[in-house]
Every structure is written in C-alpha cells, then in structure tokens.
Design an enzyme around this catalytic site. Sequence first.
Site, PDB file in Angstrom:
ATOM      1  N   ARG A  96     -37.913   4.845 -34.746  1.00 14.58           N
ATOM      2  CA  ARG A  96     -39.197   4.200 -35.054  1.00 14.58           C
ATOM      3  C   ARG A  96     -39.246   2.748 -34.592  1.00 14.58           C
ATOM      4  NH1 ARG A  96     -40.285   8.438 -36.979  1.00 14.58           N
ATOM      5  NH2 ARG A  96     -39.587   9.409 -38.902  1.00 14.58           N
ATOM      6  N   CYS A 134     -34.296   0.040 -49.752  1.00 17.99           N
ATOM      7  CA  CYS A 134     -33.504   0.907 -50.621  1.00 17.99           C
ATOM      8  C   CYS A 134     -33.128   0.195 -51.905  1.00 17.99           C
ATOM      9  CB  CYS A 134     -32.253   1.387 -49.908  1.00 17.99           C
ATOM     10  SG  CYS A 134     -31.086   0.069 -49.655  1.00 17.99           S
TER      11      CYS A 134
END
Length: 499
Positions: free
Chosen positions: A177, A281
């Site tokens: 990406r 995260c």
Amino acid sequence: MQELTHFIGGAHVRGTSGRFADVFNPATGEVEKRVPLASREEVRAAVANAAEAQVGWAAQNPQKRARVMMAFVQLLNRDMDKLAEALSREHGKTIPDAKGDVQRGLEVAEFCIGAPHLLKGEFTEGAGPGIDMYSMRQPVGVAAGITPFNFPAMIPMWKFCPAIACGNAFILKPSERDPSVPLMLAELMMEAGLPAGVLNVVNGDKEAVDAILDDEGIAAVGFVGSTPIAHYVYSRGTAAGKRVQCFGGAKNHMIIMPDADMDQAADALIGAGYGAAGERCMAVSVAVPVGEETADRLIAKLAPRVEALKIGPYTAGNDVDFGPLVTAEALSRVKGLVDRGVEEGAKLVVDGRNFRMQGYEGGYFMGGCLFDHVTKDMDIYRTEIFGPVLSVVRAKSYDEGLALAMDHEYGNGAAIFTRDGDAARDFAARINIGMVGINVPIPVPLAYHTFGGWKKSAFGDLNQHGPDAFRFYTRTKTVTARWPSGVKEGADFSIPTMG
Ligand code: NAD
C-alpha cells in the site's frame, strides 16, 4: 504513471512478473503509482544475491558495520522532510506524525550503532584444566522482514537495522500500500556505505510472502501485520525450519480510575484513540472508566472533543489531527463496524460516518466516532477496528476492568490512569499484556528496550528491537578450547564435566 521497482543488488530493478498493485493517495483517492508484485523467481534471485553479499558483510568488523548505521542516521535527519512527505502521500497520516514514524525507526538505527558491544559474547577463562570456553553471536545469514502499511518507515527499520548490524543480509517485503519510503530507505543505506546486495527490497503480495517462507536460503523471518496473517506466517515459516517472530493485531484498553485526573485522561484518549485515524497497533480503542460517575464525567469531557477533531489532508500541515484511512476498503470496513455497533445496541455518542472533506470528496476520510455502553459480547468490542473509533465499556470495579483487558484475546498494550500507586502497581504486576502504561496512554518502549505483545498479538520468541533483536538475528556458537600443557591423558569415554 510512475512505476515503482524492487531494490536488489544495490540497484532499482523493474518487476518482471507482469503483476502490479495500484498505490493510492488516500487524501484524493487517486492512483499515483503502481508497484510491481514479485514472482517466486524474483524472490529466489534476490535471496541468492543477498546470500553472496552476506559473506563479505559478515566478515567486516562490527565497528565498520556500525559506522554505516551512524551515517544512515545522519542521512535520515537530512532527508526527514522528504521522507515524511512521501510517507504521508501514500499513507495519509499528518506530516508531524510521519516524522514521528521516521524518528522511531531512526532511534533503532541509533541503538544499532552500539552493535559491537551487544555482539561481544561470553568468555570463561579456565573452565577446566587448560580449558577456556566462549560463546559467539554469529549472524543467521539471510533474514527477511514482512511489514504492514501503518508504519512504512519505522517497522522496516526495526527489522533491517538490527539484522544488518549483526552481519546478516536482508530481504524486506514492505506493504504494497505504501512502498515508496522503504525504497528510499534502501537508497539511503547504500549512500551510508552499505555494500550492494546486503539490503534488498522485494515488493509483492502473498506470492512473495510465500516464496520467502519456503525459501531455504532464508534463516529468519520477522513479520508485523494482522493476527490471522501473523499466525499463518509463523506456522508456515516455522514448519520450514526457520526462526520466526510475528507481531499481530491489538485491542488496547485504558482503565480510568475514579481518582484519575479526568482532563489528563481525556487528553490521552483523544490522542491515543484518534491519532493516525486509529491506524496504530498501540492505539487505545477501549476506554474502561471504573464506576458510573467516572464514566459520566469522562463522556462529558470526551464528546465535545471528539466532535471538534480536525480532519484533513496531510498538506494542511499542523492544522489537522488526523488524515484519511489508508484505502477505500479500510474506510468501508470501519464504517461497517460502526453500523454493526449501532445494531448491537451500543450508544453512538459521536457519529463521524457522514464526514465529508470539502475539495477532497474522493478521499477516504471519516470523522471520529465515540461509543458508550459497549459490552464485551459485541463485535465492536472483540474486533480490532483500526479506525477513529473509541468504545467506552463501563466497569463497576477495578477488578472488573482488569478482567476485561485480561480476558481479551489480544495483549499488545494496556494503560491505567490513576493517582493511586497501589492500583497502578497491582495493574502492572497482574496484567497479561506485553506493554503497560501508567498514566501513559501509548506505552511504546524506546529503542533500547524491546517491543512486543502477549496472547494473540505475538507469535514466537523474543521481541522487536532492543537487546532481543540482537538475539533474534544471531545464533550462538559455543567453543570449548583446550591448550594442554604436559602429558596427554588419552581418550575419555564419559561425558565431560568440569567439576
Ligand atoms: P496485513 O496483515 O494485511 O499485512 C501485513 C503484511 O502481510 C503485508 O506486507 C502484506 O503484503 C502481507 N500479507 C497480507 N495478506 C497476506 C496473505 N494472505 N498471505 C501472506 N502475506 C500477506 O496488515 P496491515 O493491514 O498492513 O497492517 C495492519 C495490522 O498490523 C493491524 O492488525 C495492526 O494491529 C498490525 N500491527 C501490529 C503491530 C505490532 O507490533 N503488534 C505493529 C503495527 C501494525
């Protein structure tokens, strides 16, 4: 349209598989580049090249290898603005946040300047008569790193800096990406004096990952990404006999005790819940106020602040709190989970689903969402949303709040906000989670400590960066050497003991 490359043997190499992925600017929704997706053969060729380069690199003394890291750190500082712009353009995060992404990788490169000290090994003089024993840390050979989209500078550096400082060659398979920054990092490593072939960037998708996992020339694999893929990479890599460490998803809880400074706790939740559009995260995605009164006070402070969040493209510089989500799929997935939360009966106090960014209608923007009265049976509680969505789960007591975090399948980070040292101490001691914050919402350890979660947030032994990285990327060899003097005694048929 710009066609990106791989970086193999010290040079940009065009993809030959004929397969490509589009690279978007998430703020506009436009495709700006395409990235080649490597075939098995391309991965194999890169590994063979790396294996050749590794021999000479490992033979250089550790001080010389460390000097490459020293020069690399300077180059990262020189190119900070350029790297941050390229990163924000493909990821969507704000420029200050992109600089933080580079900085947190740079700090691991700085730590690796100390590699000679960390690689010294152990020595026992006189382990027996005329016998010395020593343990060496030797590189594993060729190591690989498979990294996620959300930190396209930091996590590649967490992987390749220690691996290379230990004398390994490295194959980096970054996220498809946002692949531009990893390629720029490889160029900077060359400029810093790294020999060609020691750091290679192979772009790709599952095919390249599977080729890495099956390749006999790769001894160790580090992965960071979502939990299902982390588990897959761990299982397949270890079945092939490799050393593998995989870091997965998260659902980080923050317990707010009745005695907490509520302004400080609300501030912390806004930054940790919505920064980088929640695509971290270590984002806090669950707030657990203890007691109804604490919960009411918290919601009263949070709601107006979530409504006032400034959302926009990275080109707005310091004027935005967070940018778009990374892809159209990520946007519809996150919005779908918010819809699901409403269906499940959670109270959507702030609804950011209909946010539109004027002039950027094609971008993947959404506003911040705040849920109250979330319960532990709901999908929005169990799933990692990875978007600008904070869920408030009300707990009756400290023990109930602690149990919530402990019973969740993920175990990356957790925090407690309190003025009570006893509660904080108990929390740190009992929680079954890898990284703990006490009045600190995102307790990401610094480069000289290690980073890693527990439970379904990590598979394998040893953490990322810090001393653990030097253990992961080296193998121990122990030598027992005898230089006898006097009469030779002949063969000994029982296992040697030094007593
Ligand atoms: P992802 O799992 O989709 O992708 C990670 C990597 O795996 C990429 O390089 C990708 O190309 C590859 N991959 C994707 N699908 C694959 C498949 N089927 N087979 C083999 N390889 C595959 O993750 P992402 O969306 O890029 O990143 C977000 C996730 O990463 C979140 O879950 C987040 O919590 C996690 N994350 C964890 C940490 C940590 O240290 N625990 C740090 C950052 C991100």
